[in-house]
Design a protein around this motif. Structure first.
Motif, PDB file in Angstrom:
ATOM      1  N   UNK A  22     -16.256  -6.161   5.552  1.00 21.63           N
ATOM      2  CA  UNK A  22     -15.420  -5.318   4.925  1.00 21.63           C
ATOM      3  C   UNK A  22     -13.885  -5.686   4.051  1.00 21.63           C
ATOM      4  N   UNK A  23     -14.464  -5.169   2.820  1.00 19.70           N
ATOM      5  CA  UNK A  23     -13.667  -5.155   1.689  1.00 19.70           C
ATOM      6  C   UNK A  23     -12.554  -4.042   1.689  1.00 19.70           C
ATOM      7  N   UNK A  24     -12.579  -3.424   2.240  1.00 16.60           N
ATOM      8  CA  UNK A  24     -10.751  -2.561   2.842  1.00 16.60           C
ATOM      9  C   UNK A  24      -9.714  -2.920   2.193  1.00 16.60           C
ATOM     10  N   UNK A  25      -9.686  -3.505   3.127  1.00 16.72           N
ATOM     11  CA  UNK A  25      -7.990  -4.162   3.165  1.00 16.72           C
ATOM     12  C   UNK A  25      -7.523  -5.360   1.345  1.00 16.72           C
ATOM     13  N   UNK A  26      -8.686  -6.021   0.872  1.00 19.12           N
ATOM     14  CA  UNK A  26      -8.788  -6.237   0.192  1.00 19.12           C
ATOM     15  C   UNK A  26      -8.916  -6.276  -1.220  1.00 19.12           C
ATOM     16  N   UNK A  27      -9.443  -4.253  -0.830  1.00 20.65           N
ATOM     17  CA  UNK A  27      -9.179  -3.432  -2.364  1.00 20.65           C
ATOM     18  C   UNK A  27      -8.143  -2.588  -1.955  1.00 20.65           C
ATOM     19  N   UNK A  65      -5.328  -2.740  -5.365  1.00 19.72           N
ATOM     20  CA  UNK A  65      -4.790  -1.328  -5.926  1.00 19.72           C
ATOM     21  C   UNK A  65      -3.201  -1.545  -5.918  1.00 19.72           C
ATOM     22  N   UNK A  66      -2.276  -1.940  -4.565  1.00 21.66           N
ATOM     23  CA  UNK A  66      -0.747  -1.884  -4.252  1.00 21.66           C
ATOM     24  C   UNK A  66      -0.324  -3.309  -5.634  1.00 21.66           C
ATOM     25  N   UNK A  67      -0.941  -4.417  -5.996  1.00 18.09           N
ATOM     26  CA  UNK A  67      -0.224  -4.915  -6.596  1.00 18.09           C
ATOM     27  C   UNK A  67      -0.237  -4.646  -8.126  1.00 18.09           C
ATOM     28  N   UNK A  81      -1.090   5.942  -2.863  1.00 18.46           N
ATOM     29  CA  UNK A  81      -1.678   6.420  -1.938  1.00 18.46           C
ATOM     30  C   UNK A  81      -2.883   6.592  -2.112  1.00 18.46           C
ATOM     31  N   UNK A  82      -4.289   6.389  -3.197  1.00 19.77           N
ATOM     32  CA  UNK A  82      -4.695   5.778  -2.573  1.00 19.77           C
ATOM     33  C   UNK A  82      -5.495   4.336  -2.173  1.00 19.77           C
ATOM     34  N   UNK A  83      -4.393   3.007  -2.193  1.00 23.22           N
ATOM     35  CA  UNK A  83      -4.841   2.273  -1.812  1.00 23.22           C
ATOM     36  C   UNK A  83      -4.530   2.409   0.200  1.00 23.22           C
ATOM     37  N   UNK A  84      -3.175   3.046  -0.072  1.00 25.06           N
ATOM     38  CA  UNK A  84      -3.013   3.589   1.455  1.00 25.06           C
ATOM     39  C   UNK A  84      -4.477   4.377   2.758  1.00 25.06           C
ATOM     40  N   UNK A  85      -5.145   5.504   2.025  1.00 20.98           N
ATOM     41  CA  UNK A  85      -5.995   5.567   2.187  1.00 20.98           C
ATOM     42  C   UNK A  85      -7.447   5.123   2.378  1.00 20.98           C
ATOM     43  N   UNK A  86      -8.153   4.171   1.381  1.00 17.08           N
ATOM     44  CA  UNK A  86      -8.802   3.322   2.248  1.00 17.08           C
ATOM     45  C   UNK A  86      -8.439   1.644   2.619  1.00 17.08           C
ATOM     46  N   UNK A 145      -9.408   5.146 -11.285  1.00 17.53           N
ATOM     47  CA  UNK A 145      -9.319   4.342  -9.759  1.00 17.53           C
ATOM     48  C   UNK A 145     -10.744   4.337  -9.192  1.00 17.53           C
ATOM     49  N   UNK A 146     -11.901   5.445  -9.711  1.00 18.92           N
ATOM     50  CA  UNK A 146     -12.794   5.284  -8.573  1.00 18.92           C
ATOM     51  C   UNK A 146     -13.529   3.680  -9.590  1.00 18.92           C
ATOM     52  N   UNK A 147     -13.338   3.712 -10.649  1.00 22.14           N
ATOM     53  CA  UNK A 147     -13.978   3.143 -11.535  1.00 22.14           C
ATOM     54  C   UNK A 147     -13.763   1.544 -11.214  1.00 22.14           C
ATOM     55  N   UNK A 148     -12.050   1.759 -11.352  1.00 24.24           N
ATOM     56  CA  UNK A 148     -11.468   0.294 -11.512  1.00 24.24           C
ATOM     57  C   UNK A 148     -11.691  -0.414  -9.674  1.00 24.24           C
ATOM     58  N   UNK A 149     -11.897  -0.029  -8.550  1.00 29.59           N
ATOM     59  CA  UNK A 149     -12.680  -0.220  -7.226  1.00 29.59           C
ATOM     60  C   UNK A 149     -13.870  -0.583  -7.956  1.00 29.59           C
TER      61      UNK A 149
END
Length: 277
Positions: free
Chosen positions: A1-6, A10-12, A31-36, A62-66
């Motif tokens: 999974x790429x959850x941590x990577x994504x 977002x944190x950066x 907030x988005x990063x934490x939920x991911x 943010x969805x578009x960037x992900x």
């Protein structure tokens, strides 16, 4: 999974936007990063089903960037921010006590971009001249640089606190008491590892549950009173089981800091007592 990577991407972005003084957006990205990070589903699967916006905190932008990052392995917004603010945010915030706001000050006033720049400025006595810093802060930075260089990772509090809380929730049904300790309890801006103290009449069961969590990458040590694991995020977590009568003293001791404990020990000695964990 790429959850941590994504989430890391977002944190950066959040950190770099905070350095720029942008309001509201850094919080939204975090907030988005934490939920991911907390998702039980692969984010690539959600993206393929066009369900990214079902993640709490993830809106259309943010969805578009992900999606852009997952499809290309790059993100134009992040590359633009890195060009505008050419600092090694991960390396600088790996030094305990240095967060995005301090990175901004150091960059704008002294042109510090890297860990080497930071160390050079500290050794030359330039940091102590900044308003709100002083000689003690400069010395702490120097000492913490050495620690940071000797460690593989440090983590921003906002990145790691939700993960620590999830571990607490997993263990809570099996203990009488449980609390975070160490630098995460002191709410330091960056965290090297997570310390947890607990009281339980069934310590072996607690350690079995702890070391068999789904996100454990490696069990570093396992015992009845102390176990250590490294999670797939890279953070190390230590869990200690103590007696109920010692919980308060142990929590004070393992919360620290080292300087606090030294000072407490001196007070105890003056009063004719001995002090330990």
């Amino acid at each position: 999974m790429k959850n941590k990577e994504v989430a890391s991407v977002l944190y950066e972005i959040a950190d770099l936007l905070e350095i720029q003084g942008v309001e509201f957006k850094p919080r939204a990205y975090r907030k988005a990063a934490q939920n991911i990070e907390g998702l039980g589903t692969d984010i690539e699967e959600l993206a393929s089903q066009n369900k990214l916006e079902q993640i709490p905190g993830v809106g259309k932008a943010i969805a578009g960037k992900i999606k852009e990052y997952l499809e290309s392995g790059r993100l134009r917004k992040l590359e633009e921010l890195r060009e505008q603010i050419p600092v090694d945010i991960r390396a600088l915030t790996s030094v305990e006590g240095i967060g995005p706001k301090m990175v901004k000050t150091l960059y704008e006033t002294l042109g510090i971009k890297t860990l080497d720049d930071l160390e050079r400025a500290a050794r030359e006595g330039r940091i102590r001249q900044l308003k709100g810093f002083g000689e003690k802060v400069e010395q702490n930075i120097l000492e913490n640089i050495a620690v940071a260089r000797g460690r593989q990772h440090r983590f921003l509090l906002g990145y790691i606190l939700p993960e620590a809380r999830r571990v607490l929730e997993i263990l809570k049904p099996h203990v009488e008491k449980i609390e975070l300790a160490g630098s995460i309890r002191r709410r330091k801006e960056t965290i090297g590892d997570i310390d947890i103290l607990a009281v339980s009449s069934h310590p072996e069961k607690v350690m079995d549950i702890f070391t068999n969590m789904k996100n454990v990458e490696k069990v570093l040590a396992k015992g009845i009173t102390k176990s250590s694991v490294r999670l797939d995020s890279g953070i190390q977590i230590d869990v200690r089981i103590v007696e109920k009568k010692s919980f308060g003293s142990a929590l004070q001791y393992f919360t620290g800091s080292k300087e606090h404990n030294v000072a407490m020990r001196k007070i105890a000695i003056k009063q004719g007592y001995k002090l330990n964990e």
